[in-house]
Enzyme design. Structure first.
Site, PDB file in Angstrom:
ATOM      1  N   ARG B  65      16.032  83.754 -47.955  1.00  0.00           N
ATOM      2  CA  ARG B  65      15.244  84.906 -47.570  1.00  0.00           C
ATOM      3  C   ARG B  65      15.009  84.988 -46.066  1.00  0.00           C
ATOM      4  O   ARG B  65      15.349  85.971 -45.415  1.00  0.00           O
ATOM      5  CB  ARG B  65      13.914  84.796 -48.317  1.00  0.00           C
ATOM      6  N   THR B  66      14.450  83.919 -45.495  1.00  0.00           N
ATOM      7  CA  THR B  66      14.100  83.955 -44.082  1.00  0.00           C
ATOM      8  C   THR B  66      15.347  84.025 -43.211  1.00  0.00           C
ATOM      9  O   THR B  66      15.417  84.781 -42.243  1.00  0.00           O
ATOM     10  CB  THR B  66      13.260  82.714 -43.718  1.00  0.00           C
ATOM     11  N   LYS B  93      25.818  63.410 -40.099  1.00  0.00           N
ATOM     12  CA  LYS B  93      26.672  62.417 -39.445  1.00  0.00           C
ATOM     13  C   LYS B  93      25.869  61.563 -38.469  1.00  0.00           C
ATOM     14  O   LYS B  93      26.434  60.824 -37.671  1.00  0.00           O
ATOM     15  CB  LYS B  93      27.809  63.122 -38.696  1.00  0.00           C
ATOM     16  N   ARG B 115      14.374  76.372 -38.484  1.00  0.00           N
ATOM     17  CA  ARG B 115      13.534  75.860 -39.576  1.00  0.00           C
ATOM     18  C   ARG B 115      13.845  74.390 -39.754  1.00  0.00           C
ATOM     19  O   ARG B 115      14.999  73.993 -39.779  1.00  0.00           O
ATOM     20  CB  ARG B 115      13.808  76.593 -40.885  1.00  0.00           C
ATOM     21  N   HIS B 143       4.478  78.907 -39.956  1.00  0.00           N
ATOM     22  CA  HIS B 143       5.575  79.823 -40.266  1.00  0.00           C
ATOM     23  C   HIS B 143       5.105  81.191 -39.776  1.00  0.00           C
ATOM     24  O   HIS B 143       4.717  82.055 -40.554  1.00  0.00           O
ATOM     25  CB  HIS B 143       5.833  79.815 -41.782  1.00  0.00           C
TER      26      HIS B 143
END
Lengths: 430, 315
Positions: B65-66, B93, B115, B143
């Site tokens: 969504r974001t 890695k 994020r 957020h």
């Protein structure tokens, strides 16, 4: 149906109100309709059934907040019905039963099952505790909200301590959300593993595997910190050492919502009573030093200890007739609870009313019960007993299915004559 | 629409949290977003405002969504958008966050949306990168674009925030959405309540000037807006709440509990929803009360406004 029973010529002792007078009591429709010093003094009451108490003590029925039965799963040891017969004979009108059964009481449907079985078979009130963690494994909290709605009065892993502080912290926090009472068993599980006695000279002489008495205070102190953090109401089901008592007294003084109980056997027996490996006196936690026993009696007298319990724990000959270290722990106690507790007032340590308080008002307050008092409108749960009549404990005379008493041969004073639950006579000494 | 050179509206060149914004910043962003709501509803949704600029979406946690909301916002403003899902790339890695940052910096992006599962990750990147950094969620910290889009949704429905009571319900403890929202809504004048079992309430939450309720019916009484939070699956099975059925019984939003809120109360959810866990399906799907779809639309508009504002430089 308006059944009426008039009790006259009684010594009314009600710790909740401080009443201790000669008088009478009227029961109507299962509840106390009237109580007081002048009731039925002059005239015989009219229509009701009359019980002449002949000056004996009439008190609220006893509430035993720590009872193990074998139902479901081990009914051959003790069923709700057989335990209730012992309870009625001991003046116990409410038993708070532990969830350590097979299956464990950790599901709302099992609480419902217990309540239905009790209604169908038991002579006295049965108040189920639900497990605090699923399967008593100490890992995942149970559905405290749904279990409380189903009728669980408290949440506990019974005779198991929750070793993981994070699990207990979250369970206490969650319980506080629902204002649910949590009962803790305070024994550091790693420290007491394999032990069957209290560490010290006596256990050393007998060569018994033993654990230090501080295993109890360590857990009590940890749990108190978690109460402070979470705000949950915590009751220590039974303590047995002075160190634990000191910690609880300090927590109470700080205003924390902490309460505690002590078993009748930890008040009346010490580790030396194990004598030549008497497995019927093997209990959990194990019997303690005389100093700890005396501290427990003092704790009752000063009011730091809120309740006296039987810790009724049925065992069979198969589990008890073993070498001491292999024998199962536990003693029955529903029928001897009152008499053993009364040894404190007979010994002059405290009053009869105060002893009764730990068996009536104390547990009713902690568990939020409507019983435990001689008040108008309260359920007519009553015990009529002769405070001074002596008797000797004989296991073959017990009413419970299990006969594993730690008090075999012991002489006590205090004999229950009649017991009433909700106005119904559930026991009368023949 | 916004093609003329525009004046800066933010004090900072990054958007790391609501905590760094003033009332005026929030109002300016919401006002700007209104124009992008209009643009988003037009047939031609695209402008050239950010033509030639590069926007990198750097997502260390999966998000449909974001991430797509930022991607769409960037594209509608004409930017070149690069999506980097780091789960499958260099972090596995062994590369550190700062190594990743300098690699990205060398690509000379203009805007970085990040994020990350750790609180403070966006702030760390903002110290190391030359571009504007937008926090799209860092751990249980903030957020900000979610709170801004929620605010836009509320303002459009209720006209403002004064005298509004907003009940934020559910897993507040682990929720960055809750933290950003309670800061923003309190700042804008709304009364904020937190409703949760104690296991899902952060310590000393009362210090935020909010009211705390553990009984949902009491917490919803008189509320204008009911904001539900997502309960992560791994938190439903005994560690924080004992079971899904118990959670839904006491903290799931159903008709009976919603009836305690103010008549006409509106329901919000940041998504993705767990139907039958924190919200009943019939409420989620009821367009009379549920603003959930509207929140998604406002999300694109808010992110366009944020990209616009940050690309103007700072005051």
């Amino acid at each position: 149906m308006s059944r009426r029973i008039a009790f006259r010529n009684a010594r009314l002792v009600d710790p909740a109100s401080g009443l201790d007078v000669k008088g009478g009591l009227l029961v109507e429709n299962g509840r106390i309709a009237d109580v007081g010093p002048r009731l039925f003094n002059d005239a015989e009451p009219g229509d009701p059934e009359v019980v002449d108490c002949r000056g004996l003590v009439l008190a609220p029925g006893l509430i035993d907040t720590r009872v193990f039965t074998g139902e479901p799963g081990a009914e051959h040891r003790e069923s709700l019905e057989s335990a209730s017969l012992a309870a009625a004979a001991g003046g116990v009108t409410s038993m708070v039963v532990m969830p350590n059964t097979d299956p464990v009481i950790d599901e709302p449907s099992l609480v419902d099952f217990l309540l239905r079985r009790a209604a169908a078979t038991a002579r006295v009130r049965v108040l189920p505790c639900a497990a605090l963690t699923r399967g008593l494994h100490g890992e995942i909290m149970t559905e405290i909200g749904l279990l409380k709605e189903a009728g669980a009065v408290a949440f506990t892993d019974g005779d198991r301590s929750i070793a993981n502080a994070r699990v207990l912290r979250r369970a206490l926090s969650y319980a506080a959300t629902f204002d649910a009472l949590v009962i803790s068993h305070a024994e550091d599980p790693e420290l007491v593993q394999g032990a069957s006695a209290t560490e010290g000279e006596f256990a050393t002489r007998l060569g018994l595997p033993a654990a230090p008495a501080i295993a109890e205070a360590m857990m009590v102190e940890r749990d108190i910190r978690l109460v402070e953090l979470t705000g949950a109401r915590l009751h220590f089901g039974q303590i047995s050492t002075r160190a634990a008592l000191v910690a609880i007294a300090a927590a109470k003084a700080r205003g924390l919502p902490v309460t505690c109980g002590v078993s009748a056997h930890h008040l009346t027996l010490n580790e030396l009573d194990v004598g030549p490996y008497l497995t019927f006196r093997k209990v959990r936690p194990p019997l303690r030093s005389e100093a700890d026993r005396a501290a427990m009696a003092q704790g009752v007298a000063t009011g730091v200890i809120d309740v006296i319990v039987s810790s009724h724990e049925p065992q069979g000959a198969d589990t008890k007739r073993q070498p001491f270290a292999s024998a199962a722990a536990g003693t029955v106690g529903l029928e001897t609870l009152l008499a053993a507790a009364l040894s404190l007032s007979h010994g002059g340590l405290t009053s009869l009313a105060h002893v009764l308080k730990t068996l009536t008002e104390g547990p009713a307050r902690i568990f939020g019960l409507p019983t435990g008092k001689l008040a108008k409108g309260a359920p007519a749960d009553l015990v009529l007993f002769d405070e001074h009549a002596p008797f000797q404990v004989r296991s073959e005379a017990l009413h419970s299915r299990a006969r594993n008493t730690a008090f075999e041969g012991r002489t006590f004073s205090g004999v229950v004559q009649q017991t009433f639950v909700g106005g119904e006579r559930v026991f009368a000494r023949g | 629409m916004t093609s003329a050179p525009a004046a800066p509206i933010l004090q900072s060149s990054h958007l790391l949290g609501i905590a760094g914004l003033s009332r005026f910043d929030v109002t300016a962003l919401l006002d700007l977003a209104e124009t992008y709501v209009v643009q988003g509803r037009a047939t031609d949704k695209k402008t050239a405002l950010l033509k030639g600029r590069t926007l990198i979406n750097l997502f260390f946690e999966a998000s449909t969504r974001t991430q797509s909301s930022f991607e769409l916002a960037g594209k509608r403003l004409g930017a070149d958008v690069l999506n980097m899902s780091v789960k499958s790339s260099s972090v596995s890695k062994g590369e550190t966050l700062l190594d990743t940052a300098s690699t990205l910096n060398a690509m000379r992006p203009d805007l970085l949306v990040v994020r990350h599962q750790d609180a403070g990750a966006a702030e760390l990147l903002s110290n190391k990168l030359d571009c504007s950094v937008i926090n799209a969620g860092d751990g249980a910290h903030e957020h900000p674009t979610q709170a801004l889009l929620d605010a836009l949704t509320i303002r459009r429905r209720r006209g403002g925030f004064e005298n509004l009571t907003v009940a934020i319900c559910g897993d507040v403890l682990h929720s960055r959405v809750a933290r950003s929202n309670l800061i923003l809504l309190s700042m804008m004048g709304a009364r904020v309540r937190l409703v949760a079992p104690r296991t899902l309430l952060p310590a000393e939450a009362d210090r935020f000037g909010v009211e705390i309720y553990t009984d949902m019916e009491k917490g919803l009484a008189g509320a204008d807006i009911v904001m539900m939070l997502r309960l992560q699956l791994e938190r439903m099975s005994g560690a924080f709440v004992p079971s899904v059925r118990e959670y839904f019984r006491f903290y799931g939003l159903d008709r009976a509990k919603l009836a305690h809120a103010k008549p006409g109360a509106l329901v919000m959810h940041p998504g993705p929803m767990n139907r039958g866990v924190e919200i009943a399906s019939d409420i989620a799907d009821d367009v009379q009360v549920s603003l959930i779809a509207e929140q998604v639309e406002m999300g694109v508009a808010i992110r366009m406004a944020v990209l616009d504002a940050l690309s103007r430089g700072h005051a």
